[in-house]
Motif scaffolding. Structure first.
Motif, PDB file in Angstrom:
ATOM      1  N   GLN A  71      11.681  45.112  36.097  1.00  9.45           N
ATOM      2  CA  GLN A  71      10.409  45.746  35.731  1.00  9.45           C
ATOM      3  C   GLN A  71      10.441  47.237  36.065  1.00  9.45           C
ATOM      4  O   GLN A  71      10.041  48.086  35.256  1.00  9.45           O
ATOM      5  CB  GLN A  71       9.253  45.072  36.472  1.00  9.45           C
ATOM      6  N   GLU A  72      10.918  47.569  37.260  1.00  6.42           N
ATOM      7  CA  GLU A  72      11.001  48.973  37.648  1.00  6.42           C
ATOM      8  C   GLU A  72      11.996  49.729  36.773  1.00  6.42           C
ATOM      9  O   GLU A  72      11.734  50.856  36.341  1.00  6.42           O
ATOM     10  CB  GLU A  72      11.397  49.098  39.115  1.00  6.42           C
ATOM     11  N   ALA A  73      13.137  49.112  36.505  1.00 11.89           N
ATOM     12  CA  ALA A  73      14.145  49.771  35.679  1.00 11.89           C
ATOM     13  C   ALA A  73      13.619  50.050  34.271  1.00 11.89           C
ATOM     14  O   ALA A  73      13.927  51.088  33.673  1.00 11.89           O
ATOM     15  CB  ALA A  73      15.412  48.919  35.622  1.00 11.89           C
ATOM     16  N   ARG A  74      12.808  49.143  33.747  1.00  8.91           N
ATOM     17  CA  ARG A  74      12.235  49.363  32.408  1.00  8.91           C
ATOM     18  C   ARG A  74      11.271  50.557  32.432  1.00  8.91           C
ATOM     19  O   ARG A  74      11.172  51.311  31.461  1.00  8.91           O
ATOM     20  CB  ARG A  74      11.526  48.105  31.919  1.00  8.91           C
ATOM     21  N   PHE A  75      10.566  50.730  33.532  1.00 12.06           N
ATOM     22  CA  PHE A  75       9.726  51.922  33.657  1.00 12.06           C
ATOM     23  C   PHE A  75      10.589  53.182  33.678  1.00 12.06           C
ATOM     24  O   PHE A  75      10.261  54.197  33.038  1.00 12.06           O
ATOM     25  CB  PHE A  75       8.883  51.845  34.929  1.00 12.06           C
ATOM     26  N   LEU A  76      11.712  53.135  34.412  1.00 11.41           N
ATOM     27  CA  LEU A  76      12.590  54.298  34.519  1.00 11.41           C
ATOM     28  C   LEU A  76      13.200  54.671  33.170  1.00 11.41           C
ATOM     29  O   LEU A  76      13.495  55.847  32.921  1.00 11.41           O
ATOM     30  CB  LEU A  76      13.695  54.019  35.537  1.00 11.41           C
ATOM     31  N   VAL A  77      13.386  53.692  32.302  1.00 13.48           N
ATOM     32  CA  VAL A  77      13.913  53.973  30.965  1.00 13.48           C
ATOM     33  C   VAL A  77      13.058  55.024  30.273  1.00 13.48           C
ATOM     34  O   VAL A  77      13.569  55.922  29.590  1.00 13.48           O
ATOM     35  CB  VAL A  77      13.986  52.674  30.123  1.00 13.48           C
ATOM     36  N   GLY A  78      11.745  54.954  30.466  1.00  9.34           N
ATOM     37  CA  GLY A  78      10.859  55.923  29.836  1.00  9.34           C
ATOM     38  C   GLY A  78      11.058  57.334  30.345  1.00  9.34           C
ATOM     39  O   GLY A  78      10.810  58.308  29.621  1.00  9.34           O
ATOM     40  N   LEU A  79      11.531  57.472  31.597  1.00 12.20           N
ATOM     41  CA  LEU A  79      11.775  58.801  32.162  1.00 12.20           C
ATOM     42  C   LEU A  79      13.103  59.383  31.708  1.00 12.20           C
ATOM     43  O   LEU A  79      13.272  60.607  31.694  1.00 12.20           O
ATOM     44  CB  LEU A  79      11.749  58.731  33.699  1.00 12.20           C
ATOM     45  N   PHE A  80      14.052  58.523  31.346  1.00 19.56           N
ATOM     46  CA  PHE A  80      15.402  58.988  31.048  1.00 19.56           C
ATOM     47  C   PHE A  80      15.881  58.519  29.670  1.00 19.56           C
ATOM     48  O   PHE A  80      17.067  58.317  29.450  1.00 19.56           O
ATOM     49  CB  PHE A  80      16.368  58.503  32.138  1.00 19.56           C
ATOM     50  N   ARG A  81      14.957  58.387  28.747  1.00 15.43           N
ATOM     51  CA  ARG A  81      15.263  57.820  27.439  1.00 15.43           C
ATOM     52  C   ARG A  81      16.296  58.639  26.664  1.00 15.43           C
ATOM     53  O   ARG A  81      17.064  58.098  25.875  1.00 15.43           O
ATOM     54  CB  ARG A  81      13.978  57.697  26.616  1.00 15.43           C
ATOM     55  N   ASP A  82      16.328  59.961  26.864  1.00 14.89           N
ATOM     56  CA  ASP A  82      17.236  60.821  26.109  1.00 14.89           C
ATOM     57  C   ASP A  82      18.584  61.014  26.788  1.00 14.89           C
ATOM     58  O   ASP A  82      19.381  61.868  26.370  1.00 14.89           O
ATOM     59  CB  ASP A  82      16.585  62.191  25.876  1.00 14.89           C
ATOM     60  N   SER A  83      18.852  60.239  27.818  1.00 19.06           N
ATOM     61  CA  SER A  83      20.097  60.412  28.570  1.00 19.06           C
ATOM     62  C   SER A  83      21.306  59.983  27.752  1.00 19.06           C
ATOM     63  O   SER A  83      21.242  59.024  26.968  1.00 19.06           O
ATOM     64  CB  SER A  83      20.039  59.596  29.869  1.00 19.06           C
ATOM     65  N   ARG A  84      22.410  60.674  27.977  1.00 21.39           N
ATOM     66  CA  ARG A  84      23.657  60.351  27.302  1.00 21.39           C
ATOM     67  C   ARG A  84      24.587  59.536  28.189  1.00 21.39           C
ATOM     68  O   ARG A  84      25.332  58.689  27.730  1.00 21.39           O
ATOM     69  CB  ARG A  84      24.358  61.651  26.894  1.00 21.39           C
ATOM     70  N   ARG A  85      24.526  59.800  29.505  1.00 23.25           N
ATOM     71  CA  ARG A  85      25.425  59.130  30.437  1.00 23.25           C
ATOM     72  C   ARG A  85      24.817  59.190  31.838  1.00 23.25           C
ATOM     73  O   ARG A  85      24.104  60.124  32.184  1.00 23.25           O
ATOM     74  CB  ARG A  85      26.795  59.817  30.439  1.00 23.25           C
ATOM     75  N   ILE A  86      25.101  58.165  32.646  1.00 24.62           N
ATOM     76  CA  ILE A  86      24.708  58.144  34.055  1.00 24.62           C
ATOM     77  C   ILE A  86      25.933  58.497  34.888  1.00 24.62           C
ATOM     78  O   ILE A  86      26.996  57.883  34.740  1.00 24.62           O
ATOM     79  CB  ILE A  86      24.171  56.760  34.480  1.00 24.62           C
TER      80      ILE A  86
END
Length: 381
Positions: A99-114
């Motif tokens: 659930q938390e990770a899905r929220f974080l997706v919204g903050l980093f949606r345009d990311s290319r790589r971690i």
């Protein structure tokens, strides 16, 4: 299944690196025992002689397959650093972690790589370098502190660098230059303002600060170090001190006791104002280790100190780790001076019974104070 087998393997690789860094060997039994504790399994996987003779990469692959077959995928067990007390195991629901990770997706949606500089078997590393890239469907590059010198050449636009304050400070000291569009993430403790400013001046697009704990996961975030934190969407404030977590199932929100004190600026914005200074029982008396530390730091022979309760096998009193000043006399002399000093400043239950001396305070992988084993010690009776 989330995490995937690849994510499980990366967690095991992180465990193996930690064992090596702490001067332990990575024999299969030790590694398997740590993995069993992390995944909350009831028994060790079967390890035969042929497995022990294989290279570490093959051992990890076999272990990952065994865990994937036997782990029900319901929870993980993360261990606190023990920076404010006795380390403890925290069982975290995988459903809430996702659930938390899905929220974080919204903050980093345009990311290319971690780009991960944090251990994947800790809750912060698991969320940001295992779950987040799997949900974003982007690759992960795992690095360590030894790779910092070449980081400027490794980074690419739209990378997200996952690190913590100690390493962000080292990156500043190494004058790392960030390509356009690189985002930073920091957590595990307060990141000094000057460290963030240095990173921004070196090209970092922005620094995302995550505030949370091993007990609760992430609580809030901010994109500007001058602003308060904003609660993540699955948290609600119910009164001056209470927090409740919204569950993915839609069931009634669950109350949580967060370990930090929070100063609220409205309903969803806050600033951390320190850890809750909880007393511990010593000889039937409430004592505050932070108070004992402050008294020690007032002595001119002490540069730094940390005070914590002994582990059960060590005793039932306080112990202290002391970093003396450079010009200090021998530790035998220092301990005698401190003994008389503390007798005049503290009550008997507050006085640490074991003193360990060293050049720096013991810290874990995230640069947070952690427990230590006795090496050169002095006992006060």
């Amino acid at each position: 299944m989330i995490p995937t087998r690849r994510g499980i393997l990366r967690m095991l690789m992180s465990l193996a690196r930690t064992l090596e860094q702490h001067a332990f060997n990575t024999e299969p039994e030790r590694l398997a025992a740590r993995a069993v504790a992390l995944f909350g399994l009831e028994e060790l996987p079967t390890i035969n002689a042929s497995c022990e003779s294989k290279p570490l990469a093959n051992q990890l692959d076999i272990l990952a397959s065994d865990i994937q077959d036997r782990w029900p995928g319901e929870s993980l067990v993360f261990r606190t650093s023990g920076s404010t007390g006795v380390p403890k195991d925290c069982v975290q629901s995988l459903t809430l972690l996702v659930q938390e990770a899905r929220f974080l997706v919204g903050l980093f949606r345009d990311s290319r790589r971690i780009v991960g500089l944090v251990p994947a078997h800790h809750i912060y590393g698991f969320l940001f370098s295992v779950l987040l890239p799997e949900l974003l469907d982007v690759p992960v590059t795992d690095l360590d502190a030894l790779s910092l010198g070449s980081l400027s050449n490794l980074l690419q636009p739209r990378d997200v660098v996952i690190s913590f304050p100690l390493l962000w400070k080292k990156m500043g000291e190494l004058s790392i230059i960030y390509p356009s569009g690189v985002t930073g993430v920091t957590s595990t403790g307060p990141c000094p303002e000057n460290v963030i400013i240095k990173a921004l001046e070196s090209g970092l697009n922005h620094m995302t600060e995550i505030h949370g704990s091993t007990e609760t996961g992430g609580l809030g975030y901010r994109l500007d170090h001058t602003q308060p934190y904003c609660l993540m969407n699955h948290w609600i404030r119910c009164n001056e001190f209470g927090l409740r977590r919204l569950l993915p199932s839609g069931e009634a929100p669950v109350p949580f006791d967060f370990p930090d004190m929070l100063a609220w600026e409205g309903v969803r914005f806050y600033r951390p104002v320190g850890r809750k200074d909880k007393a511990i029982q010593v000889a039937g008396v409430n004592v505050f280790p932070q108070h004992v530390r402050r008294v020690l730091l007032e002595h001119p022979l002490v540069t730094d100190a940390v005070v914590r309760p002994m582990r059960p096998e060590e005793g039932d009193r306080l112990k202290a780790f002391i970093v003396p000043v450079n010009a200090a006399p021998s530790s035998d002399v220092v301990i005698q001076i401190l003994r008389e000093y503390l007798k005049n400043r503290l009550t008997p239950p507050e006085i640490p019974r074991i003193f360990t001396f060293g050049e720096k305070i013991p810290q874990n992988d995230f640069g947070k104070n952690t427990d230590w084993f006795f090496t050169t010690t002095h006992r006060i009776e």
